[in-house]
Design a protein around this motif. Structure first.
Motif, mmCIF file in Angstrom:
data_model
loop_
_atom_site.group_PDB
_atom_site.id
_atom_site.type_symbol
_atom_site.label_atom_id
_atom_site.label_comp_id
_atom_site.label_asym_id
_atom_site.label_seq_id
_atom_site.Cartn_x
_atom_site.Cartn_y
_atom_site.Cartn_z
ATOM 1 N N UNK A 308 50.389 55.150 58.664
ATOM 2 C CA UNK A 308 50.217 56.623 58.401
ATOM 3 C C UNK A 308 51.271 57.176 59.404
ATOM 4 N N UNK A 309 52.143 58.114 58.652
ATOM 5 C CA UNK A 309 53.078 58.856 59.352
ATOM 6 C C UNK A 309 52.841 60.516 59.067
ATOM 7 N N UNK A 310 52.801 61.318 60.229
ATOM 8 C CA UNK A 310 52.583 62.608 60.069
ATOM 9 C C UNK A 310 54.047 63.392 60.318
ATOM 10 N N UNK A 311 54.489 64.350 59.083
ATOM 11 C CA UNK A 311 55.481 64.958 59.171
ATOM 12 C C UNK A 311 55.127 66.642 59.332
ATOM 13 N N UNK A 329 59.967 59.101 63.296
ATOM 14 C CA UNK A 329 60.919 59.400 64.156
ATOM 15 C C UNK A 329 60.706 59.218 65.536
ATOM 16 N N UNK A 330 59.501 59.648 66.029
ATOM 17 C CA UNK A 330 58.939 59.880 67.428
ATOM 18 C C UNK A 330 58.203 58.545 67.776
ATOM 19 N N UNK A 331 58.467 57.561 66.771
ATOM 20 C CA UNK A 331 57.885 56.011 66.996
ATOM 21 C C UNK A 331 56.278 56.221 67.468
ATOM 22 N N UNK A 367 55.975 56.076 55.116
ATOM 23 C CA UNK A 367 57.191 55.496 55.879
ATOM 24 C C UNK A 367 58.232 56.699 56.689
ATOM 25 N N UNK A 368 59.510 56.596 56.504
ATOM 26 C CA UNK A 368 60.012 57.464 57.238
ATOM 27 C C UNK A 368 60.324 58.994 56.328
#
Length: 413
Positions: A308-311, A329-331, A367-368
Protein backbone atom coordinates in the motif's frame (compact mmCIF):
# COMPACT_ATOMS: atom_id res chain seq x y z
CA UNK A 1 -25.30 34.90 -31.64
CA UNK A 2 -22.75 32.13 -31.28
CA UNK A 3 -19.60 32.22 -33.40
CA UNK A 4 -19.55 28.43 -33.68
CA UNK A 5 -22.29 25.83 -33.54
CA UNK A 6 -21.74 22.10 -33.95
CA UNK A 7 -24.97 20.12 -34.33
CA UNK A 8 -25.22 16.31 -34.14
CA UNK A 9 -21.92 15.92 -35.97
CA UNK A 10 -20.83 12.50 -37.16
CA UNK A 11 -18.14 11.08 -39.42
CA UNK A 12 -17.99 7.56 -40.87
CA UNK A 13 -15.29 6.06 -43.07
CA UNK A 14 -16.75 3.57 -45.54
CA UNK A 15 -15.39 0.95 -47.88
CA UNK A 16 -17.31 -0.66 -50.74
CA UNK A 17 -17.14 -4.07 -52.40
CA UNK A 18 -17.03 -2.43 -55.82
CA UNK A 19 -15.78 1.02 -56.77
CA UNK A 20 -18.94 1.75 -58.76
CA UNK A 21 -20.92 1.19 -55.54
CA UNK A 22 -19.16 4.26 -54.15
CA UNK A 23 -20.09 6.37 -57.20
CA UNK A 24 -23.65 5.12 -56.98
CA UNK A 25 -23.77 6.23 -53.35
CA UNK A 26 -22.48 9.67 -54.35
CA UNK A 27 -25.26 9.85 -56.95
CA UNK A 28 -27.82 9.27 -54.18
CA UNK A 29 -28.60 5.62 -54.79
CA UNK A 30 -29.20 3.52 -51.62
CA UNK A 31 -25.99 1.50 -51.90
CA UNK A 32 -24.90 -0.14 -48.64
CA UNK A 33 -21.17 0.00 -47.87
CA UNK A 34 -19.21 -3.19 -47.38
CA UNK A 35 -17.75 -1.81 -44.18
CA UNK A 36 -18.55 1.27 -42.10
CA UNK A 37 -16.54 2.73 -39.20
CA UNK A 38 -17.87 5.69 -37.22
CA UNK A 39 -15.07 7.78 -35.73
CA UNK A 40 -17.37 10.59 -34.57
CA UNK A 41 -21.05 10.43 -33.61
CA UNK A 42 -23.69 12.78 -32.13
CA UNK A 43 -21.30 15.61 -31.18
CA UNK A 44 -22.99 18.93 -30.37
CA UNK A 45 -21.85 22.18 -28.74
CA UNK A 46 -21.68 25.90 -29.40
CA UNK A 47 -19.30 28.70 -28.49
CA UNK A 48 -19.94 32.40 -27.97
CA UNK A 49 -17.60 35.39 -28.08
CA UNK A 50 -14.59 35.12 -25.79
CA UNK A 51 -15.19 31.54 -24.73
CA UNK A 52 -12.56 28.80 -24.68
CA UNK A 53 -13.53 25.15 -25.12
CA UNK A 54 -11.08 22.34 -24.43
CA UNK A 55 -11.43 19.12 -26.41
CA UNK A 56 -9.82 16.22 -24.56
CA UNK A 57 -9.66 12.45 -24.86
CA UNK A 58 -7.22 9.64 -25.46
CA UNK A 59 -5.60 9.01 -28.83
CA UNK A 60 -8.20 7.86 -31.33
CA UNK A 61 -11.09 9.55 -29.49
CA UNK A 62 -11.96 11.71 -32.54
CA UNK A 63 -10.48 15.07 -31.49
CA UNK A 64 -8.50 15.79 -34.66
CA UNK A 65 -11.34 14.54 -36.87
CA UNK A 66 -13.71 16.96 -35.15
CA UNK A 67 -11.38 19.91 -35.69
CA UNK A 68 -10.81 19.03 -39.36
CA UNK A 69 -14.57 19.01 -39.93
CA UNK A 70 -14.94 22.39 -38.21
CA UNK A 71 -12.18 23.90 -40.37
CA UNK A 72 -13.72 22.44 -43.53
CA UNK A 73 -10.87 20.10 -44.49
CA UNK A 74 -13.09 17.06 -43.88
CA UNK A 75 -16.76 16.63 -44.77
CA UNK A 76 -19.15 15.29 -42.10
CA UNK A 77 -21.26 12.20 -42.74
CA UNK A 78 -24.10 13.62 -40.66
CA UNK A 79 -24.91 16.84 -38.83
CA UNK A 80 -23.56 20.27 -39.65
CA UNK A 81 -21.27 23.08 -38.50
CA UNK A 82 -22.22 26.77 -38.44
CA UNK A 83 -19.31 29.21 -38.44
CA UNK A 84 -19.88 32.96 -38.08
CA UNK A 85 -16.46 34.47 -38.57
CA UNK A 86 -12.91 33.75 -39.72
CA UNK A 87 -11.13 30.62 -38.49
CA UNK A 88 -7.38 30.36 -37.91
CA UNK A 89 -6.16 26.84 -37.20
CA UNK A 90 -2.92 25.12 -36.28
CA UNK A 91 -3.83 21.47 -36.75
CA UNK A 92 -0.61 19.75 -37.79
CA UNK A 93 2.95 20.99 -37.53
CA UNK A 94 4.08 22.50 -40.82
CA UNK A 95 0.77 21.79 -42.59
CA UNK A 96 0.61 23.95 -45.71
CA UNK A 97 4.34 24.75 -45.61
CA UNK A 98 6.80 23.75 -48.34
CA UNK A 99 10.20 22.47 -47.16
CA UNK A 100 12.10 24.17 -50.01
CA UNK A 101 10.58 27.62 -49.42
CA UNK A 102 12.01 30.00 -46.85
CA UNK A 103 10.16 30.98 -43.72
CA UNK A 104 9.27 34.33 -45.29
CA UNK A 105 7.99 32.70 -48.48
CA UNK A 106 5.98 30.14 -46.52
CA UNK A 107 4.50 32.94 -44.41
CA UNK A 108 3.37 34.75 -47.57
CA UNK A 109 1.94 31.56 -49.03
CA UNK A 110 0.11 30.53 -45.84
CA UNK A 111 -1.31 34.01 -45.27
CA UNK A 112 -2.49 34.10 -48.88
CA UNK A 113 -4.34 30.83 -48.37
CA UNK A 114 -5.96 32.43 -45.31
CA UNK A 115 -7.46 35.03 -47.65
CA UNK A 116 -5.27 38.07 -47.03
CA UNK A 117 -4.13 40.37 -49.82
CA UNK A 118 -0.50 40.92 -50.79
CA UNK A 119 -0.53 44.40 -49.22
CA UNK A 120 -1.99 43.08 -45.95
CA UNK A 121 0.61 40.31 -45.85
CA UNK A 122 3.55 42.65 -46.46
CA UNK A 123 2.26 45.04 -43.78
CA UNK A 124 2.10 42.17 -41.26
CA UNK A 125 5.41 40.54 -42.23
CA UNK A 126 7.60 42.52 -39.76
CA UNK A 127 5.36 41.54 -36.84
CA UNK A 128 5.32 37.88 -37.99
CA UNK A 129 9.10 37.84 -38.13
CA UNK A 130 9.41 39.60 -34.77
CA UNK A 131 6.99 37.28 -32.98
CA UNK A 132 8.54 34.09 -34.40
CA UNK A 133 12.02 35.08 -33.15
CA UNK A 134 13.90 32.68 -35.40
CA UNK A 135 16.46 35.26 -36.55
CA UNK A 136 18.24 34.68 -39.87
CA UNK A 137 16.41 31.38 -40.30
CA UNK A 138 13.36 33.40 -41.39
CA UNK A 139 15.05 33.61 -44.81
CA UNK A 140 16.33 30.02 -44.84
CA UNK A 141 14.52 26.94 -46.29
CA UNK A 142 12.01 25.30 -44.00
CA UNK A 143 13.86 21.97 -44.28
CA UNK A 144 16.60 23.47 -42.08
CA UNK A 145 14.12 24.20 -39.26
CA UNK A 146 13.69 22.23 -36.07
CA UNK A 147 10.14 21.21 -35.11
CA UNK A 148 10.11 24.03 -32.54
CA UNK A 149 11.07 26.60 -35.19
CA UNK A 150 8.32 25.34 -37.51
CA UNK A 151 5.81 25.72 -34.70
CA UNK A 152 7.01 29.29 -34.03
CA UNK A 153 6.50 30.20 -37.68
CA UNK A 154 3.11 28.48 -37.94
CA UNK A 155 1.74 30.10 -34.80
CA UNK A 156 3.09 33.54 -35.75
CA UNK A 157 1.40 33.41 -39.16
CA UNK A 158 -1.89 31.96 -37.88
CA UNK A 159 -2.20 34.63 -35.18
CA UNK A 160 -0.78 37.64 -37.06
CA UNK A 161 -4.39 38.80 -37.43
CA UNK A 162 -6.88 38.20 -34.63
CA UNK A 163 -9.30 35.48 -35.80
CA UNK A 164 -12.89 35.07 -34.70
CA UNK A 165 -12.17 31.41 -33.95
CA UNK A 166 -8.71 30.05 -33.11
CA UNK A 167 -8.11 26.30 -33.21
CA UNK A 168 -4.96 24.83 -31.69
CA UNK A 169 -4.35 21.07 -31.83
CA UNK A 170 -1.32 20.03 -29.73
CA UNK A 171 1.07 22.13 -31.84
CA UNK A 172 2.34 24.19 -28.90
CA UNK A 173 3.55 21.05 -27.13
CA UNK A 174 6.68 20.90 -29.33
CA UNK A 175 7.82 24.44 -28.51
CA UNK A 176 10.18 25.61 -25.80
CA UNK A 177 8.72 26.94 -22.54
CA UNK A 178 9.56 30.57 -23.38
CA UNK A 179 7.59 30.53 -26.65
CA UNK A 180 4.75 28.56 -25.06
CA UNK A 181 4.32 31.31 -22.45
CA UNK A 182 4.49 33.95 -25.17
CA UNK A 183 1.90 32.10 -27.27
CA UNK A 184 -0.49 31.57 -24.37
CA UNK A 185 -0.27 35.28 -23.57
CA UNK A 186 -1.38 36.08 -27.12
CA UNK A 187 -4.18 33.50 -26.91
CA UNK A 188 -5.42 35.02 -23.65
CA UNK A 189 -5.36 38.50 -25.22
CA UNK A 190 -7.38 37.27 -28.20
CA UNK A 191 -9.84 35.61 -25.84
CA UNK A 192 -10.31 38.87 -23.93
CA UNK A 193 -11.01 40.61 -27.24
CA UNK A 194 -13.75 38.11 -28.15
CA UNK A 195 -12.01 35.26 -30.00
CA UNK A 196 -13.40 31.76 -29.51
CA UNK A 197 -10.69 29.21 -28.69
CA UNK A 198 -10.91 25.50 -29.44
CA UNK A 199 -7.98 23.90 -27.68
CA UNK A 200 -6.86 20.28 -27.93
CA UNK A 201 -4.14 19.19 -25.55
CA UNK A 202 -2.98 16.26 -23.46
CA UNK A 203 -1.71 18.84 -20.94
CA UNK A 204 -4.57 18.99 -18.48
CA UNK A 205 -3.05 21.91 -16.59
CA UNK A 206 -3.15 24.05 -19.73
CA UNK A 207 -6.75 23.01 -20.36
CA UNK A 208 -7.76 24.03 -16.83
CA UNK A 209 -5.98 27.37 -17.12
CA UNK A 210 -7.24 28.40 -20.56
CA UNK A 211 -10.70 26.91 -20.93
CA UNK A 212 -14.14 27.86 -19.61
CA UNK A 213 -15.63 24.54 -20.65
CA UNK A 214 -14.28 21.10 -21.58
CA UNK A 215 -15.70 18.40 -23.84
CA UNK A 216 -14.46 14.84 -23.25
CA UNK A 217 -14.55 12.50 -26.24
CA UNK A 218 -14.26 8.73 -26.03
CA UNK A 219 -14.55 6.51 -29.11
CA UNK A 220 -16.00 9.41 -31.07
CA UNK A 221 -18.76 10.32 -28.62
CA UNK A 222 -19.17 13.02 -25.99
CA UNK A 223 -19.15 11.33 -22.60
CA UNK A 224 -18.70 14.46 -20.45
CA UNK A 225 -19.29 18.16 -21.07
CA UNK A 226 -18.92 20.73 -18.31
CA UNK A 227 -16.62 22.87 -16.18
CA UNK A 228 -12.87 22.22 -16.55
CA UNK A 229 -12.25 20.84 -13.06
CA UNK A 230 -15.18 18.44 -13.30
CA UNK A 231 -14.34 17.06 -16.75
CA UNK A 232 -10.54 16.94 -16.32
CA UNK A 233 -10.79 15.13 -12.98
CA UNK A 234 -13.28 12.70 -14.52
CA UNK A 235 -10.91 12.10 -17.43
CA UNK A 236 -7.99 11.39 -15.10
CA UNK A 237 -10.17 8.99 -13.14
CA UNK A 238 -11.35 7.35 -16.36
CA UNK A 239 -7.76 6.64 -17.41
CA UNK A 240 -7.03 5.10 -14.03
CA UNK A 241 -10.27 3.10 -14.20
CA UNK A 242 -9.20 1.48 -17.47
CA UNK A 243 -6.15 0.12 -15.65
CA UNK A 244 -8.20 -1.54 -12.93
CA UNK A 245 -11.01 -4.05 -13.40
CA UNK A 246 -14.20 -3.14 -11.58
CA UNK A 247 -13.15 0.44 -10.86
CA UNK A 248 -15.84 3.09 -10.41
CA UNK A 249 -15.99 6.89 -10.72
CA UNK A 250 -18.12 9.14 -8.50
CA UNK A 251 -18.29 12.93 -8.52
CA UNK A 252 -19.87 15.58 -6.31
CA UNK A 253 -19.35 19.33 -5.89
CA UNK A 254 -18.65 20.48 -2.34
CA UNK A 255 -20.27 23.41 -0.54
CA UNK A 256 -17.16 25.49 -1.28
CA UNK A 257 -17.52 24.79 -5.00
CA UNK A 258 -14.69 22.25 -5.38
CA UNK A 259 -15.32 19.17 -7.50
CA UNK A 260 -14.57 15.97 -5.56
CA UNK A 261 -13.89 12.91 -7.72
CA UNK A 262 -13.46 9.41 -6.29
CA UNK A 263 -12.27 6.51 -8.43
CA UNK A 264 -10.62 3.15 -7.94
CA UNK A 265 -11.11 -0.56 -7.49
CA UNK A 266 -11.92 -0.28 -3.77
CA UNK A 267 -9.51 -2.70 -2.05
CA UNK A 268 -8.52 0.23 0.16
CA UNK A 269 -10.36 3.48 0.76
CA UNK A 270 -9.99 6.75 2.64
CA UNK A 271 -12.26 6.57 5.68
CA UNK A 272 -11.53 10.11 6.90
CA UNK A 273 -9.17 13.03 6.34
CA UNK A 274 -8.60 15.90 8.78
CA UNK A 275 -6.27 18.88 8.73
CA UNK A 276 -5.09 19.63 12.29
CA UNK A 277 -2.96 22.18 14.07
CA UNK A 278 0.20 20.19 14.85
CA UNK A 279 0.52 21.66 18.35
CA UNK A 280 -3.05 21.57 19.67
CA UNK A 281 -4.65 18.86 17.55
CA UNK A 282 -7.56 21.21 16.76
CA UNK A 283 -9.10 20.78 13.29
CA UNK A 284 -8.22 23.62 10.93
CA UNK A 285 -10.33 25.09 8.11
CA UNK A 286 -8.25 28.27 7.76
CA UNK A 287 -4.50 28.05 8.28
CA UNK A 288 -1.98 30.83 8.89
CA UNK A 289 1.18 31.31 6.87
CA UNK A 290 3.94 29.61 8.87
CA UNK A 291 1.57 27.48 10.97
CA UNK A 292 2.65 23.89 11.66
CA UNK A 293 -0.02 21.49 10.42
CA UNK A 294 -0.73 17.77 10.26
CA UNK A 295 -2.91 16.08 7.64
CA UNK A 296 -4.30 12.87 9.18
CA UNK A 297 -5.75 10.25 6.83
CA UNK A 298 -7.45 7.07 8.05
CA UNK A 299 -7.39 4.21 5.54
CA UNK A 300 -9.51 1.07 5.81
CA UNK A 301 -8.51 -2.16 4.04
CA UNK A 302 -11.28 -4.13 2.32
CA UNK A 303 -9.32 -6.87 0.52
CA UNK A 304 -5.87 -8.48 0.74
CA UNK A 305 -3.21 -6.02 -0.43
CA UNK A 306 0.45 -6.94 -0.96
CA UNK A 307 1.66 -3.31 -0.85
CA UNK A 308 0.00 0.00 0.00
CA UNK A 309 1.33 3.36 -1.11
CA UNK A 310 -0.19 6.71 -0.11
CA UNK A 311 0.19 9.58 -2.54
CA UNK A 312 -0.40 13.27 -1.87
CA UNK A 313 -1.01 16.16 -4.25
CA UNK A 314 -1.43 19.77 -3.11
CA UNK A 315 -3.06 22.16 -5.60
CA UNK A 316 -4.16 25.79 -5.59
CA UNK A 317 -7.61 27.07 -6.49
CA UNK A 318 -7.02 27.03 -10.25
CA UNK A 319 -5.49 23.55 -10.24
CA UNK A 320 -1.75 24.30 -10.27
CA UNK A 321 0.17 21.52 -8.57
CA UNK A 322 2.05 23.11 -5.67
CA UNK A 323 3.61 19.94 -4.28
CA UNK A 324 3.26 16.18 -4.41
CA UNK A 325 4.92 12.90 -3.44
CA UNK A 326 4.03 9.41 -2.25
CA UNK A 327 5.29 6.88 0.28
CA UNK A 328 6.96 4.81 -2.44
CA UNK A 329 9.41 7.65 -2.99
CA UNK A 330 9.82 8.21 0.76
CA UNK A 331 10.42 4.45 1.22
CA UNK A 332 7.46 3.96 3.58
CA UNK A 333 5.50 1.23 1.78
CA UNK A 334 3.15 -0.80 4.02
CA UNK A 335 3.01 -4.48 3.08
CA UNK A 336 0.78 -7.55 3.47
CA UNK A 337 -2.47 -5.97 4.62
CA UNK A 338 -5.66 -7.93 5.27
CA UNK A 339 -9.38 -7.01 5.22
CA UNK A 340 -10.32 -5.09 8.37
CA UNK A 341 -6.85 -3.59 8.87
CA UNK A 342 -6.62 0.18 9.30
CA UNK A 343 -3.66 2.41 8.50
CA UNK A 344 -3.21 6.00 9.71
CA UNK A 345 -1.02 8.39 7.74
CA UNK A 346 0.16 11.65 9.30
CA UNK A 347 1.67 14.25 7.00
CA UNK A 348 3.44 16.89 9.08
CA UNK A 349 4.34 20.14 7.31
CA UNK A 350 4.75 23.86 7.78
CA UNK A 351 2.20 25.99 5.92
CA UNK A 352 4.65 27.81 3.63
CA UNK A 353 1.85 28.82 1.28
CA UNK A 354 0.58 32.17 0.07
CA UNK A 355 -2.90 33.45 0.95
CA UNK A 356 -5.63 31.65 -0.98
CA UNK A 357 -7.53 28.37 -1.22
CA UNK A 358 -5.82 24.99 -1.52
CA UNK A 359 -6.77 21.33 -1.68
CA UNK A 360 -5.16 17.97 -1.00
CA UNK A 361 -5.85 15.00 -3.25
CA UNK A 362 -4.93 11.49 -2.10
CA UNK A 363 -4.13 8.28 -3.95
CA UNK A 364 -3.98 4.73 -2.63
CA UNK A 365 -2.17 2.33 -4.93
CA UNK A 366 0.31 -0.55 -5.06
CA UNK A 367 3.44 0.79 -6.76
CA UNK A 368 5.17 4.07 -7.56
CA UNK A 369 2.25 5.53 -9.58
CA UNK A 370 -1.52 5.40 -9.23
CA UNK A 371 -2.04 4.34 -12.86
CA UNK A 372 -1.37 0.72 -11.82
CA UNK A 373 -3.49 -0.97 -9.13
CA UNK A 374 -5.38 2.20 -8.27
CA UNK A 375 -7.28 1.30 -5.10
CA UNK A 376 -8.70 4.79 -4.62
CA UNK A 377 -7.98 8.27 -5.90
CA UNK A 378 -9.82 11.18 -4.28
CA UNK A 379 -9.52 14.65 -5.79
CA UNK A 380 -9.91 17.58 -3.38
CA UNK A 381 -10.45 15.35 -0.36
CA UNK A 382 -9.38 18.17 1.97
CA UNK A 383 -9.91 21.85 1.16
CA UNK A 384 -8.59 24.71 3.28
CA UNK A 385 -7.82 28.43 3.14
CA UNK A 386 -4.59 30.22 4.03
CA UNK A 387 -4.34 33.74 5.43
CA UNK A 388 -1.36 35.93 6.31
CA UNK A 389 -1.68 37.38 9.81
CA UNK A 390 1.88 38.09 10.97
CA UNK A 391 4.29 37.87 8.01
CA UNK A 392 5.52 40.64 5.75
CA UNK A 393 3.31 41.20 2.71
CA UNK A 394 4.13 38.93 -0.24
CA UNK A 395 2.39 37.61 -3.33
CA UNK A 396 2.31 34.16 -4.93
CA UNK A 397 1.61 30.68 -3.62
CA UNK A 398 4.86 30.18 -1.68
CA UNK A 399 6.19 31.90 1.43
CA UNK A 400 9.83 31.70 0.44
CA UNK A 401 12.29 31.53 3.33
CA UNK A 402 14.47 34.48 2.46
CA UNK A 403 16.87 37.12 3.65
CA UNK A 404 17.38 40.38 1.81
CA UNK A 405 20.80 41.94 2.38
CA UNK A 406 21.42 45.52 1.26
CA UNK A 407 24.88 46.97 0.86
CA UNK A 408 25.27 50.56 -0.24
CA UNK A 409 27.89 53.30 -0.28
CA UNK A 410 26.89 56.90 0.31
CA UNK A 411 28.21 59.48 -2.08
CA UNK A 412 30.66 61.55 -0.04
CA UNK A 413 29.99 64.57 -2.26
Amino acid sequence: MSLLRVANLGKAFRSYRREWHRFARWAGLPMAPGEETWVLRHVSFEAHHGRAIGIIGQNGAGKSTLLKIITGTLHPTEGHVEVNGRIAAILELGMGFHPELTGRQNARHAAGLMGFTADEIEAAMPSIEEFAEIGEYFDEPLRTYSSGMQMRLAFSVATAWRPDILIVDEALSVGDSYFQHKSFDRIRKFKEEGTVLLFVSHGMQEVKELCDRVVLLDKGRVIKDGLPDEVVDYYNALIAEKQAAGATIRQQRTEKGWMQTRSGSGEARIASVKLLDAGTGVEVATARVGQKLCLVAEVEIRAPIPRLVMGYMLRDRVGHVVWGTNTWHTRQVVENLAPGDRVTYELHFTCSLGPGSYSFSTALHENNAHMESNYEWVDNVCVFDVINTDKHHFIGCNHLQKHIHINYIRNAG
